[in-house]
Design a protein around this motif. Structure first.
Motif: not given
Length: 262
Positions: A53-64
């Motif tokens: 859940n943290l991995e995909i949360s960071f990825r979503i925000w950081m990747c646009g």
């Protein structure tokens, strides 16, 4: 319930009132299948449960993308009677998954997590080459950008005056802090860990040159019992039971330099 929106090509329309969220629970979100595929789905190097859940949360925000909460949504969740997975006894799954997300997404901030769990050189987290390539392909921003733009209220351990071996920090705002909890003394018997409120008062402490911890509001010092089991507040006398040894100066690691970021 959370939903994720990407660029216009993969946009989802939700008509309830929504609010931005830094992270989410891993199993309760809606996302376009096309966008989920575009950003790299789940990290298939993670095992079973934890950290995704943290991995995909960071990825979503950081990747646009954007992660938002829709408070009027209704979600049903059915728990299985037993776990369908075979848990290996020789692998700490949560630790492995969290190290993977640290190595891919947290940049220089990952050291704070490693300090907390007591490891110097992380290992046994699998191959992360494909996940790093996804980050490059999507031209994702830094974790420091995430802290500035998505979660600016997040406290960073490097912003402390002193720290202890049990990962307690004396902050620049004079709190004795661990994560979001601060040592709190109201004048009544007992010393508590309460949610940090950053208003000083019951949570304002000074680490003095004589190595005592002085509570500004009560004008007393923190003291430990002779058996080492109980904390109390007493008149500051500088006795052995009022001496606390901290590492003066904050831990080695980054602080947030907002002025240098977009």
């Amino acid at each position: 319930m959370s939903y994720i929106s990407g660029n216009q090509k993969y946009q989802i329309e939700v008509y309830n009132n929504i609010s931005r969220s830094p992270t989410m629970a891993g199993g309760l979100f809606a996302i376009s299948r096309a966008y989920f595929t575009y950003i790299g789905t789940y990290d298939d190097g993670m095992d079973i449960w934890g950290g995704e859940n943290l991995e995909i949360s960071f990825r979503i925000w950081m990747c646009g993308g954007t992660l938002e909460t829709t408070p009027c949504s209704h979600v049903g969740h059915i728990f299985r009677k037993r776990s369908p997975y075979k848990w290996r006894k020789d692998v700490d799954v949560l630790r492995k998954n969290n190290i993977r997300l640290c190595e891919v997404w947290l940049d220089e901030y990952k050291q704070y997590y490693y300090d907390k769990i007591g490891i110097q050189s992380p290992s046994d987290y699998g191959n992360i080459t494909s996940r790093i390539e996804i980050r490059k392909k999507l031209k994702c921003k830094s974790f420091e950008w995430y802290l500035k733009n998505v979660y600016p209220e997040m406290w960073v351990p490097g912003e402390s005056l002193a720290y202890g071996q049990k990962v307690m920090y004396l902050t620049t705002t004079k709190e004795i802090r661990r994560d979001n909890g601060c040592v709190d003394y109201s004048g009544k018997p007992g010393i508590q860990m309460e949610l940090c409120h950053q208003m000083r008062g019951n949570q304002e402490w000074e680490y003095r040159e004589d190595n005592t911890l002085y509570h500004v509001f009560s004008q007393k010092c923190l003291e430990i019992s002779q058996d080492g089991q109980t904390l109390s507040m007493n008149t500051c006398l500088g006795t052995d039971h009022q001496i606390w040894l901290w590492n003066r100066g904050g831990p080695q690691g980054p602080t947030r330099n907002w002025n240098s970021l977009d």
